[in-house]
Design a protein around this motif. Structure first.
Motif, PDB file in Angstrom:
ATOM      1  N   VAL A  27     -67.749 -98.149  53.416  1.00 28.03           N
ATOM      2  CA  VAL A  27     -68.744 -97.533  52.527  1.00 28.03           C
ATOM      3  C   VAL A  27     -70.122 -98.156  52.684  1.00 28.03           C
ATOM      4  CG1 VAL A  27     -67.106 -96.724  50.799  1.00 28.03           C
ATOM      5  CG2 VAL A  27     -67.981 -99.068  50.653  1.00 28.03           C
ATOM      6  N   GLY A  28     -70.422 -98.702  53.846  1.00 30.19           N
ATOM      7  CA  GLY A  28     -71.746 -99.254  54.083  1.00 30.19           C
ATOM      8  C   GLY A  28     -72.802 -98.169  54.203  1.00 30.19           C
ATOM      9  N   MET A  29     -74.057 -98.579  54.231  1.00 28.46           N
ATOM     10  CA  MET A  29     -75.177 -97.637  54.273  1.00 28.46           C
ATOM     11  C   MET A  29     -75.066 -96.669  55.444  1.00 28.46           C
ATOM     12  SD  MET A  29     -77.407 -97.954  51.785  1.00 28.46           S
ATOM     13  CE  MET A  29     -78.921 -97.334  52.519  1.00 28.46           C
ATOM     14  N   GLN A  30     -74.642 -97.163  56.592  1.00 25.26           N
ATOM     15  CA  GLN A  30     -74.583 -96.308  57.782  1.00 25.26           C
ATOM     16  C   GLN A  30     -73.483 -95.261  57.674  1.00 25.26           C
ATOM     17  OE1 GLN A  30     -74.197 -99.018  61.091  1.00 25.26           O
ATOM     18  NE2 GLN A  30     -76.336 -99.635  61.028  1.00 25.26           N
ATOM     19  N   GLN A  31     -72.420 -95.557  56.939  1.00 27.36           N
ATOM     20  CA  GLN A  31     -71.310 -94.618  56.811  1.00 27.36           C
ATOM     21  C   GLN A  31     -71.538 -93.576  55.713  1.00 27.36           C
ATOM     22  OE1 GLN A  31     -70.791 -97.987  57.234  1.00 27.36           O
ATOM     23  NE2 GLN A  31     -70.232 -97.630  59.373  1.00 27.36           N
ATOM     24  N   VAL A  65     -70.584-102.978  46.767  1.00 27.61           N
ATOM     25  CA  VAL A  65     -70.672-102.480  48.141  1.00 27.61           C
ATOM     26  C   VAL A  65     -70.676-100.964  48.187  1.00 27.61           C
ATOM     27  CG1 VAL A  65     -69.668-104.504  49.254  1.00 27.61           C
ATOM     28  CG2 VAL A  65     -68.168-102.724  48.355  1.00 27.61           C
ATOM     29  N   GLY A  66     -70.220-100.322  47.123  1.00 32.62           N
ATOM     30  CA  GLY A  66     -70.206 -98.870  47.075  1.00 32.62           C
ATOM     31  C   GLY A  66     -71.434 -98.278  46.416  1.00 32.62           C
ATOM     32  N   GLN A  67     -72.491 -99.093  46.240  1.00 34.09           N
ATOM     33  CA  GLN A  67     -73.680 -98.626  45.529  1.00 34.09           C
ATOM     34  C   GLN A  67     -74.280 -97.380  46.164  1.00 34.09           C
ATOM     35  OE1 GLN A  67     -76.711-101.579  44.899  1.00 34.09           O
ATOM     36  NE2 GLN A  67     -78.172-100.133  44.077  1.00 34.09           N
ATOM     37  N   ALA A  68     -74.456 -97.385  47.476  1.00 28.52           N
ATOM     38  CA  ALA A  68     -75.083 -96.238  48.147  1.00 28.52           C
ATOM     39  C   ALA A  68     -74.243 -94.978  47.974  1.00 28.52           C
ATOM     40  CB  ALA A  68     -75.278 -96.550  49.629  1.00 28.52           C
ATOM     41  N   LEU A  69     -72.932 -95.118  48.091  1.00 23.87           N
ATOM     42  CA  LEU A  69     -72.048 -93.964  47.909  1.00 23.87           C
ATOM     43  C   LEU A  69     -72.123 -93.458  46.473  1.00 23.87           C
ATOM     44  CD1 LEU A  69     -69.785 -92.189  49.211  1.00 23.87           C
ATOM     45  CD2 LEU A  69     -68.144 -93.815  48.201  1.00 23.87           C
ATOM     46  N   ALA A  70     -72.134 -94.378  45.512  1.00 29.39           N
ATOM     47  CA  ALA A  70     -72.184 -93.985  44.104  1.00 29.39           C
ATOM     48  C   ALA A  70     -73.502 -93.305  43.762  1.00 29.39           C
ATOM     49  CB  ALA A  70     -71.969 -95.204  43.218  1.00 29.39           C
ATOM     50  N   GLY A  73     -57.403-100.932  48.008  1.00 27.21           N
ATOM     51  CA  GLY A  73     -57.302-100.691  46.568  1.00 27.21           C
ATOM     52  C   GLY A  73     -58.611-100.919  45.838  1.00 27.21           C
ATOM     53  N   SER A  74     -59.383-101.938  46.258  1.00 29.21           N
ATOM     54  CA  SER A  74     -60.660-102.205  45.597  1.00 29.21           C
ATOM     55  C   SER A  74     -61.640-101.068  45.820  1.00 29.21           C
ATOM     56  CB  SER A  74     -61.257-103.519  46.109  1.00 29.21           C
ATOM     57  OG  SER A  74     -60.449-104.613  45.749  1.00 29.21           O
ATOM     58  N   LEU A  75     -61.610-100.483  47.002  1.00 31.55           N
ATOM     59  CA  LEU A  75     -62.464 -99.331  47.277  1.00 31.55           C
ATOM     60  C   LEU A  75     -62.155 -98.201  46.307  1.00 31.55           C
ATOM     61  CD1 LEU A  75     -64.460 -97.726  49.089  1.00 31.55           C
ATOM     62  CD2 LEU A  75     -62.486 -97.090  50.485  1.00 31.55           C
ATOM     63  N   PHE A  76     -60.880 -97.949  46.114  1.00 30.34           N
ATOM     64  CA  PHE A  76     -60.489 -96.871  45.212  1.00 30.34           C
ATOM     65  C   PHE A  76     -60.839 -97.213  43.769  1.00 30.34           C
ATOM     66  CE2 PHE A  76     -58.190 -92.991  44.568  1.00 30.34           C
ATOM     67  CZ  PHE A  76     -57.858 -93.052  43.222  1.00 30.34           C
ATOM     68  N   GLY A  77     -60.518 -98.431  43.363  1.00 31.44           N
ATOM     69  CA  GLY A  77     -60.761 -98.821  41.980  1.00 31.44           C
ATOM     70  C   GLY A  77     -62.233 -98.826  41.622  1.00 31.44           C
ATOM     71  N   ALA A  78     -63.081 -99.268  42.565  1.00 33.77           N
ATOM     72  CA  ALA A  78     -64.502 -99.366  42.278  1.00 33.77           C
ATOM     73  C   ALA A  78     -65.197 -98.012  42.284  1.00 33.77           C
ATOM     74  CB  ALA A  78     -65.173-100.283  43.299  1.00 33.77           C
ATOM     75  N   GLY A  79     -64.640 -97.042  43.006  1.00 36.96           N
ATOM     76  CA  GLY A  79     -65.355 -95.794  43.181  1.00 36.96           C
ATOM     77  C   GLY A  79     -64.887 -94.619  42.359  1.00 36.96           C
ATOM     78  N   SER A  80     -63.760 -94.745  41.681  1.00 38.28           N
ATOM     79  CA  SER A  80     -63.217 -93.582  40.969  1.00 38.28           C
ATOM     80  C   SER A  80     -63.555 -93.605  39.486  1.00 38.28           C
ATOM     81  CB  SER A  80     -61.700 -93.513  41.171  1.00 38.28           C
ATOM     82  OG  SER A  80     -61.081 -94.725  40.776  1.00 38.28           O
ATOM     83  N   ASP A  81     -63.056 -94.575  38.770  1.00 42.50           N
ATOM     84  CA  ASP A  81     -63.272 -94.646  37.327  1.00 42.50           C
ATOM     85  C   ASP A  81     -64.751 -94.785  36.979  1.00 42.50           C
ATOM     86  OD1 ASP A  81     -62.643 -94.959  34.550  1.00 42.50           O
ATOM     87  OD2 ASP A  81     -62.858 -97.116  34.804  1.00 42.50           O
ATOM     88  N   ILE A 140     -61.976 -90.801  51.720  1.00 41.25           N
ATOM     89  CA  ILE A 140     -62.557 -91.896  52.493  1.00 41.25           C
ATOM     90  C   ILE A 140     -61.511 -92.964  52.797  1.00 41.25           C
ATOM     91  CG2 ILE A 140     -64.238 -93.778  52.433  1.00 41.25           C
ATOM     92  CD1 ILE A 140     -65.995 -91.938  50.684  1.00 41.25           C
ATOM     93  N   GLY A 141     -60.744 -93.324  51.786  1.00 42.45           N
ATOM     94  CA  GLY A 141     -59.799 -94.423  51.943  1.00 42.45           C
ATOM     95  C   GLY A 141     -58.511 -94.060  52.635  1.00 42.45           C
ATOM     96  N   TYR A 142     -57.972 -92.873  52.316  1.00 45.27           N
ATOM     97  CA  TYR A 142     -56.630 -92.527  52.775  1.00 45.27           C
ATOM     98  C   TYR A 142     -56.548 -91.206  53.524  1.00 45.27           C
ATOM     99  CZ  TYR A 142     -55.821 -96.071  49.202  1.00 45.27           C
ATOM    100  OH  TYR A 142     -55.876 -97.217  48.455  1.00 45.27           O
TER     101      TYR A 142
END
Length: 553
Positions: free
Chosen positions: A158-162, A458-463, A310-318, A203-205
């Motif tokens: 989930v970096g800026m380039q992605q 780390v998911g700031q740009a995506l959010a 799991g952290s990617l999912f937890g940080a980006g969903s709720d 993205i994750g799965y």
């Protein structure tokens, strides 16, 4: 009669008993004296340290200030303390250890951004460290080489380039939300949760979440919310373990407060999801596949593979869905802000298509409104997990000792009258250059919703990308209003009625979500159906359930 002499054996035994009792008494006195000496020395240490640190309430031996913590929403209490001591930085003792709370934007920026090289580690945490994934999770990991590896791997997802590569799927999933709201606006929260979870699941799965009844919605988001409820400073279990860490050492059979803690297994639910995605020969490319490919190179353990996915999912969903619920609340409470947004959207976009990412530069007021949503009631209300300096630091003459728990109070930062006059009013114009309430801020964004320094989300740009397109589309598509009672009167909403956990969201409230006109309705239907077709390549189901994939001792 001749009297009998006492036997020497009972007499000797009696003497030994007396000596034993004296010895035990002396031992107890010695232990008591040692304990009191330790207590006095430790308390002297606390008081000497307190003199060097930022101001705060007077601590007591052993318990510090823990007993003063409120039962709910401690961030409000720390905001009040900052005002009481007239200081943006305060010290509050959790047991025998000081914690430092940053309650204004400049202080948080000075320490967590400008001194990021020092303040990017984590303190020792019992509940979400020792008793969870500890140093195998980026969330609780100390700053160092392994942290940099995990950070690099997370940016790979989930970096800026992605992030720009995810615009199409975010856009399509959002169009499906609008389509679903046409027929089921009453359950808007669930549709927001499905949308946010589906984006990170793709993205994750490599698999989307097409139904609100998917187990990811019904089980995992609930789990995330429950964890957030417990992850705030408190004087009850489980967070009382931070005050008395020794209680975490007790075996479960004699410690009822430990009954809900189980040491996480390496191959848990999130590992199962990641492995399933990575080994599926017909599956889509996704973050889990990249993780398993890079695993040998970085010597990733099974538990690290689990926490990374799991952290990617937890940080980006709720968090993302909670932001959208706050947006709906703001629309109901401050309907006057919608008129300018509609005027701009009608002028720039029109009714025959929905807004897209290319419109962002021309949607100046909408962008300001999005920023105000992120500022007004930030989801990560205390800035996520605490920071800790890797060495002693001096700030404005105050000492912040190495490894001290340092927390940014986003609630107080975003309600400071200096930067945000009338802070509880939802006012997008404070983010316009010519806005009456526009004020300077230490960073370019004008808010600190996603944290600071090298620990910024780390998911700031995506959010931010997803929040913009979601809010722009919802504003373009619908009139969002207060619900009506049986007599046709509007039902008031409470802008302070929020949950109590680490990640906050409004408590349930009803509203009316109706299409702005028939042309827009037809556009929503057309684009929603097309989006479902375009997303069909990600359709699929997992065989795993969090309720059945139990972690055992």
């Amino acid at each position: 009669m001749i009297s009998q002499k006492s036997s020497p054996e009972p007499l000797a035994a009696h003497l030994r008993q007396i000596a034993g009792r004296v010895g035990i008494a002396q031992l107890l006195l010695l232990l008591l004296a040692g304990g009191l000496t330790w207590l006095l020395v430790d308390y002297a240490r606390m008081l000497l340290l307190r003199r060097k640190m930022p101001p705060g309430p007077f601590p007591y031996p052993i318990i510090g200030n823990t007993f003063q913590l409120p039962d709910k929403k401690p961030w409000i209490y720390f905001e009040q303390l900052a005002k009481e001591y007239n200081s943006g930085i305060i010290t509050f003792w959790i047991g025998r250890n000081p914690t430092v709370w940053l309650n204004d934007a400049q202080t948080a920026s000075d320490l967590l951004d400008k001194r990021a090289a020092t303040f990017s580690s984590r303190p020792h945490m019992v509940v979400f460290g020792d008793l969870a994934f500890g140093q195998a999770s980026l969330v609780t990991m100390y700053y160092g080489d392994r942290f940099r590896v995990h950070r690099k791997l997370t940016h790979m997802g989930v970096g800026m380039q992605q992030v720009r590569g995810y615009q199409n799927l975010q856009s399509d999933e959002n169009k499906v939300v609008l389509y679903d709201l046409l027929t089921d606006s009453e359950n808007y929260v669930t549709h927001f949760e499905r949308y946010a979870a589906s984006v990170v699941s793709i993205i994750g799965y490599g698999r989307r979440i097409s139904k609100v009844t998917d187990p990811i919605i019904t089980e995992v988001i609930y789990l995330m919310q429950r964890a957030a409820e417990h992850n705030v400073p408190g004087k009850s279990f489980p967070m009382l373990l931070e005050t008395f860490p020794i209680l975490a050492k007790f075996p479960k059979w004699m410690a009822p407060w430990m009954k809900n803690f189980r040491k996480p297994r390496a191959k848990n639910f999130f590992y199962a999801l990641a492995e399933e995605a990575a080994t599926n020969p017909d599956g889509n490319d996704c973050y889990s596949k990249k993780l398993f490919e890079q695993g040998p190179k970085y010597n990733l353990s099974d538990v690290e593979l689990s926490t990374l996915s799991g952290s990617l999912f937890g940080a980006g969903s709720d968090t993302s869905s909670s932001t959208l619920v706050t947006f709906v609340l703001a629309c109901c409470a401050f309907p006057e802000t919608l008129t300018k947004a509609w005027e701009e959207l009608d002028r720039v976009v029109g009714p025959h298509r929905s807004p897209n990412f290319e419109d962002e530069a021309n949607l100046v007021y909408v962008k300001a409104l999005v920023k105000e949503v992120l500022r007004w009631r930030s989801v990560a209300i205390i800035g996520g997990q605490p920071h800790a300096p890797i060495q002693d630091e001096i700030y404005k003459g105050w000492l912040i000792p190495k490894n001290t728990w340092v927390q940014g109070n986003v609630w107080a930062i975003h309600r400071n009258e200096r930067e945000f006059p009338d802070p509880d009013r939802f006012d997008p114009e404070r983010y316009l250059k010519d806005g009456a309430n526009s004020r300077p801020f230490p960073n370019e964004r004008g808010y600190m919703t996603f944290g600071w320094g090298r620990r910024v989300c780390v998911g700031q740009a995506l959010a931010e990308q997803g929040t913009f397109i979601s809010i722009a589309r919802l504003l373009w598509a619908f009139n969002i209003q207060k619900a009506l009672d049986g007599n046709g009167n509007e039902i008031p909403v409470d802008i302070f009625d929020y949950t109590d956990g680490l990640n906050i969201r409004p408590n349930p409230f009803k509203c009316r979500i109706t299409p702005r006109n028939d042309e827009i309705r037809r556009t929503i239907e057309r684009e929603g159906k097309q989006a479902q077709e375009d997303l069909a390549i990600y359709n699929g189901e997992t065989k795993y359930r969090i309720t059945t994939y139990r972690e055992t001792e």
